[in-house]
Design a protein around this motif. Sequence first.
Motif, PDB file in Angstrom:
ATOM      1  N   THR A   1       0.709  -1.291   0.153  1.00  0.00           N
ATOM      2  CA  THR A   1      -0.138  -0.141  -0.160  1.00  0.00           C
ATOM      3  C   THR A   1       0.917   1.177  -0.072  1.00  0.00           C
ATOM      4  O   THR A   1       0.586   2.298  -0.596  1.00  0.00           O
ATOM      5  CB  THR A   1      -1.023   0.174   1.291  1.00  0.00           C
ATOM      6  OG1 THR A   1      -0.189  -0.087   2.411  1.00  0.00           O
ATOM      7  CG2 THR A   1      -1.987  -1.163   1.155  1.00  0.00           C
ATOM      8  N   SER A   2       2.253   1.206   0.568  1.00  0.00           N
ATOM      9  CA  SER A   2       2.858   2.550   0.744  1.00  0.00           C
ATOM     10  C   SER A   2       3.423   2.709  -0.807  1.00  0.00           C
ATOM     11  O   SER A   2       3.411   3.690  -1.211  1.00  0.00           O
ATOM     12  CB  SER A   2       4.067   2.221   1.640  1.00  0.00           C
ATOM     13  OG  SER A   2       5.053   3.052   1.568  1.00  0.00           O
TER      14      SER A   2
ATOM     15  N   ARG B   1       0.539   4.069  -2.723  1.00  0.00           N
ATOM     16  CA  ARG B   1       0.372   5.464  -2.512  1.00  0.00           C
ATOM     17  C   ARG B   1       1.279   6.464  -3.138  1.00  0.00           C
ATOM     18  O   ARG B   1       0.976   7.323  -3.476  1.00  0.00           O
ATOM     19  CB  ARG B   1       0.340   5.632  -0.991  1.00  0.00           C
ATOM     20  CG  ARG B   1       0.338   6.912  -0.398  1.00  0.00           C
ATOM     21  CD  ARG B   1       0.320   7.018   1.095  1.00  0.00           C
ATOM     22  NE  ARG B   1      -0.125   8.363   1.614  1.00  0.00           N
ATOM     23  CZ  ARG B   1      -0.164   8.733   2.899  1.00  0.00           C
ATOM     24  NH1 ARG B   1      -0.265   7.649   3.977  1.00  0.00           N
ATOM     25  NH2 ARG B   1      -0.416   9.786   3.401  1.00  0.00           N
ATOM     26  N   THR B   2       2.689   5.819  -3.201  1.00  0.00           N
ATOM     27  CA  THR B   2       3.993   6.730  -3.492  1.00  0.00           C
ATOM     28  C   THR B   2       3.494   6.877  -5.193  1.00  0.00           C
ATOM     29  O   THR B   2       3.974   8.087  -5.590  1.00  0.00           O
ATOM     30  CB  THR B   2       5.020   6.131  -3.283  1.00  0.00           C
ATOM     31  OG1 THR B   2       5.390   6.196  -2.126  1.00  0.00           O
ATOM     32  CG2 THR B   2       6.135   6.901  -4.241  1.00  0.00           C
TER      33      THR B   2
ATOM     34  N   ASP C   1       1.230  -6.114   2.393  1.00  0.00           N
ATOM     35  CA  ASP C   1       1.409  -5.765   3.734  1.00  0.00           C
ATOM     36  C   ASP C   1       1.265  -6.792   4.684  1.00  0.00           C
ATOM     37  O   ASP C   1       1.969  -6.938   5.745  1.00  0.00           O
ATOM     38  CB  ASP C   1       0.510  -4.727   3.757  1.00  0.00           C
ATOM     39  CG  ASP C   1       0.726  -3.269   2.946  1.00  0.00           C
ATOM     40  OD1 ASP C   1       0.974  -2.322   3.550  1.00  0.00           O
ATOM     41  OD2 ASP C   1       0.670  -3.306   1.498  1.00  0.00           O
TER      42      ASP C   1
ATOM     43  N   ALA D   1      -1.057   1.298   9.415  1.00  0.00           N
ATOM     44  CA  ALA D   1      -0.168   2.062   8.281  1.00  0.00           C
ATOM     45  C   ALA D   1      -0.849   1.645   7.123  1.00  0.00           C
ATOM     46  O   ALA D   1      -0.946   2.339   6.218  1.00  0.00           O
ATOM     47  CB  ALA D   1       1.116   1.288   8.463  1.00  0.00           C
ATOM     48  N   ALA D   2      -1.282   0.261   6.549  1.00  0.00           N
ATOM     49  CA  ALA D   2      -1.786  -0.181   5.479  1.00  0.00           C
ATOM     50  C   ALA D   2      -3.104   0.686   5.286  1.00  0.00           C
ATOM     51  O   ALA D   2      -3.483   1.092   4.206  1.00  0.00           O
ATOM     52  CB  ALA D   2      -1.987  -1.559   5.371  1.00  0.00           C
TER      53      ALA D   2
ATOM     54  N   ASN E   1      -2.564   4.236   4.287  1.00  0.00           N
ATOM     55  CA  ASN E   1      -2.246   4.458   3.005  1.00  0.00           C
ATOM     56  C   ASN E   1      -3.309   4.203   2.003  1.00  0.00           C
ATOM     57  O   ASN E   1      -3.559   4.776   0.911  1.00  0.00           O
ATOM     58  CB  ASN E   1      -1.254   3.125   2.644  1.00  0.00           C
ATOM     59  CG  ASN E   1       0.111   3.568   3.263  1.00  0.00           C
ATOM     60  OD1 ASN E   1       0.513   4.820   3.440  1.00  0.00           O
ATOM     61  ND2 ASN E   1       0.804   2.434   3.518  1.00  0.00           N
TER      62      ASN E   1
ATOM     63  N   ALA F   1      -5.422   7.268   2.064  1.00  0.00           N
ATOM     64  CA  ALA F   1      -4.939   8.286   1.422  1.00  0.00           C
ATOM     65  C   ALA F   1      -4.952   8.253  -0.142  1.00  0.00           C
ATOM     66  O   ALA F   1      -5.355   9.160  -0.998  1.00  0.00           O
ATOM     67  CB  ALA F   1      -3.435   8.626   1.753  1.00  0.00           C
ATOM     68  N   MET F   2      -5.065   6.981  -0.549  1.00  0.00           N
ATOM     69  CA  MET F   2      -5.160   6.594  -2.020  1.00  0.00           C
ATOM     70  C   MET F   2      -6.517   6.862  -2.541  1.00  0.00           C
ATOM     71  O   MET F   2      -6.812   7.434  -3.636  1.00  0.00           O
ATOM     72  CB  MET F   2      -4.668   4.960  -2.438  1.00  0.00           C
ATOM     73  CG  MET F   2      -3.307   4.802  -2.077  1.00  0.00           C
ATOM     74  SD  MET F   2      -2.987   3.033  -2.647  1.00  0.00           S
ATOM     75  CE  MET F   2      -3.198   3.269  -4.366  1.00  0.00           C
TER      76      MET F   2
END
Length: 209
Positions: free
Chosen positions: A75-76, A79-80, A102, A111-112, A115, A118-119
């Motif tokens: 997921t990180s 997101r990037t 993840d 944290a996942a 992300n 945010a996406m």
Amino acid sequence: MFKNLYRYLAVLLFMFSAATNAYSASKTVLVVGDSLSAEYGISRGTGWVALLEQRLKEQKVPANVINASVSGETTSGGRTRLPALLSKHKPDIVVIELGANDGLRGLPVPAAEANLRAMIDASQKAGARVLLVGNRMPPNYGRDYADKFFSMFGTVSRDVKVPLAPFMLDGVAQKPELFQPDRLHPVAEAHPIILGNIWPHLQPILKAK
């Protein structure tokens, strides 16, 4: 008599037009996923995203599908990468299929979740509708972690009000013969089932104006 006939024909024409124009507006569908969507270990054109393209063509749905999935993606990582993908493709629909890596790495569920939120937020701000695709962890990862991981998708879906395909491997995870030797990646024969799990949740978004 003729007036009634003309009215009847006009109603039929309207109904036919409405049916054929259910998908009238062409849409760009961006799939952001991991190896489960990137055709890992199977022939090109046999994964569920490719099968989705075929179905859209068969049903004469005007849509352009872009598969931006990367094997090993978290997921990180998604997101990037997402801002550049949104800017380049300007999708109408974003399908987010991330989280499995993840979970396999035992990364923190909060944290996942952050992300994924945010996406979704970035996609919506770019004017796209979002479909979130959920997954489960194998039982050997522990009941507590597996439950938290699976419920994360439902929580995000409810909180931000986006549709959710709850478990993309439903009907697949229960059958060892539908997996490659690594027991993680489905064989090609499993991908029609995967599409069957996702399609009912994606179709209404495709029809939405």
